[in-house]
Scaffold this active site. Structure first.
Site, PDB file in Angstrom:
ATOM      1  N   GLU A   1       0.837  -1.200   0.000  1.00 32.79           N
ATOM      2  CA  GLU A   1       0.000   0.000   0.000  1.00 32.79           C
ATOM      3  C   GLU A   1       0.879   1.260   0.000  1.00 32.79           C
ATOM      4  O   GLU A   1       1.823   1.365   0.776  1.00 32.79           O
ATOM      5  CB  GLU A   1      -0.887  -0.017   1.253  1.00 32.79           C
ATOM      6  CG  GLU A   1      -1.931   1.098   1.268  1.00 32.79           C
ATOM      7  CD  GLU A   1      -2.776   1.063   2.542  1.00 32.79           C
ATOM      8  OE1 GLU A   1      -2.389   0.391   3.521  1.00 32.79           O
ATOM      9  OE2 GLU A   1      -3.839   1.723   2.557  1.00 32.79           O
TER      10      GLU A   1
ATOM     11  N   LYS B   1     -10.155   2.380  -2.216  1.00 30.28           N
ATOM     12  CA  LYS B   1     -10.343   1.796  -0.877  1.00 30.28           C
ATOM     13  C   LYS B   1     -11.694   2.220  -0.294  1.00 30.28           C
ATOM     14  O   LYS B   1     -11.981   3.413  -0.173  1.00 30.28           O
ATOM     15  CB  LYS B   1      -9.198   2.273   0.019  1.00 30.28           C
ATOM     16  CG  LYS B   1      -9.122   1.629   1.395  1.00 30.28           C
ATOM     17  CD  LYS B   1      -7.821   2.079   2.085  1.00 30.28           C
ATOM     18  CE  LYS B   1      -7.588   1.445   3.435  1.00 30.28           C
ATOM     19  NZ  LYS B   1      -6.249   1.804   3.980  1.00 30.28           N
TER      20      LYS B   1
ATOM     21  N   CYS C   1      -5.810  -2.888   2.644  1.00 32.44           N
ATOM     22  CA  CYS C   1      -5.544  -2.765   4.077  1.00 32.44           C
ATOM     23  C   CYS C   1      -6.805  -2.861   4.955  1.00 32.44           C
ATOM     24  O   CYS C   1      -7.317  -3.946   5.142  1.00 32.44           O
ATOM     25  CB  CYS C   1      -4.746  -1.493   4.347  1.00 32.44           C
ATOM     26  SG  CYS C   1      -3.829  -1.600   5.924  1.00 32.44           S
TER      27      CYS C   1
END
Lengths: 295, 295
Positions: free
Chosen positions: B44, B117, B154
């Protein structure tokens, strides 16, 4: 004001005689109570051997109503021991209509409610779709003086949606009465990975939802007839905390009573540090009600 | 006809200079390609140190458009190496509007698509809600000649819904570019459990969905300023199979390239034996779009 209570899991073998199994279950509940347990969970379908290894109309004779003989006995025991008892039963709802149902019995000796298994498996030696209509009560929690209890049953444990929906209804702990074991012919090659996957997916539910998970499985090698390989139930009953840490775990082959203190305050502590519930993208989860999503 | 391909995870440290980080990433992609990798995933926000440890308007200067300088470089590398590259970037979408976005770059040197995300964390030293607007593209898969790839980022990894929705869109493998580490003051007491929970919940997604999961994390101790304790990124990049078995795993503190063959046929084999997708109670999952369910 966050309560603590002691949860107990009764890992046991079942014999051919349902009356003897009930008698043993009662003895073990009393034993767990003497060990300080407040909420006691029996394995899936503890009144009998795991009959779903074959399909036979005569087996429906094992089913009983709720309330019925098993709950009558267990309600007395719950009241006498001042415990909550979670009892998985073969429910006869109507002639020709049966469910895999768990009753939650309160300390007052009354039935607090029932949960009917929502996800019904059907694999070789686990022919549950033959015996059980899928549950129609949805996912449920039961408020008790010891905490808010969620109940799911065996095959449900592979479904994150079941754990999530029960968590969203306020569960402090998910109990999973279970009957899962090895096909003897597969055990050497796949057995360790199967057992680990079973434990891991449930620990994952504890982590993703920030709550306790307690799974109770039977032990013993049960054969539906002499020529069958049968199933070796793998025990491994366990309790995980909201971080997924295994607090207590049983053997693969012995009867055991696991008693574990559940500190409900731990839930808020973990969720404050890992605030997953805050950030769920509920605006984008509608597709969960799809079977599959072709694009 | 089920393909096999080799996935690579680039576990690396990031320094203060974004140009040097890109250069290192390119070198490691080329190295992975030389090791036979077909699909290569970077950690990331690999272009910089993990800037979300503090809130500072000047940091938005790190953001870039997609397409932009990073993708321009990586598209060239993808074409040259004949690989698919999964690149997590700080996306500038418009002045004052930024996302944590991953680009999937095809072997042809074009951008196959982006994923923004969806779940944005905000905890001490992970102040992502300051930097990133939540994704508005939903959960996505990308068809490549090596298989259908799902990308999540994540914090998404704690959400079973994200894994499920990506699985329902046909993913063979979920890639999770990640930046997660220990607060040094917590590491001794909680570090092992935190890392294990992170791995366990993702292995749970592999099991529940019957697909491969590949998480790639950075390593190194990054401090946003000299007086800060900073974060010790815990590496532990790993690839799990559809049974949750860890096929490859990195160290907690070293740069490494993990290369693992992905046998797509394994997905169907596992799902035939554990047919979870068959039995989902999609009629009863509507409550998943609720924040919480009071009764």
């Amino acid at each position: 004001m966050s309560p603590k209570f002691k949860a107990a899991l009764i890992q046991m073998t079942m014999g051919a005689d349902p009356a003897a199994n009930l008698k043993k279950a009662v003895q073990k509940v009393e034993e767990a109570s003497a060990m300080g347990a407040n909420v006691i969970c029996l394995p899936e379908l503890f009144r009998s051997q795991y009959f779903c290894q074959k399909e036979d109309t005569a087996i429906f004779d094992l089913a009983e109503t709720i309330p019925g003989p098993s709950t009558e006995t267990l309600c007395r025991v719950a009241k006498k021991t001042n415990t909550v008892i979670i009892a998985s039963l073969f429910e006869k709802r109507a002639p020709g209509l049966y469910h895999n149902t768990t009753a939650v019995i309160g300390q007052d000796g009354g039935i607090a409610g029932i949960y009917r298994k929502m996800h019904i498996p059907d694999d070789p030696s686990y022919y549950e779709k033959y015996y059980f209509a899928p549950g129609d009560l949805g996912f449920k929690t039961f408020k008790t003086s010891f905490g808010t209890i969620g109940v799911l049953i065996c095959w449900d444990q592979w479904y994150p949606e079941a754990a999530r929906l029960t968590a969203l209804k306020g569960a402090d702990i998910l109990f999973y009465p279970t009957a899962i074991g090895w096909h003897p012919a597969e055990k050497a090659q796949y057995g360790a990975d199967q057992r680990d996957a079973w434990r891991t997916v449930q620990r994952g539910h504890a982590i993703a939802n920030g709550l306790f998970v307690a799974a109770v499985n039977r032990v013993g090698h049960e054969k539906p007839d002499a020529s069958s390989a049968g199933l070796e139930f793998w025990g491994t009953s366990f309790i995980a905390d909201p971080f997924g840490v295994v607090l207590a775990e049983g053997s693969t082959d012995k009867e055991e009573i696991l008693v574990q203190e559940i500190d409900v305050a731990r839930i808020e502590e973990v969720r404050r540090n890992w605030p997953f519930l805050r950030d769920r993208r509920i605006d984008a989860f509608g597709g969960i009600t799809s079977r599959f999503i072709e694009e």
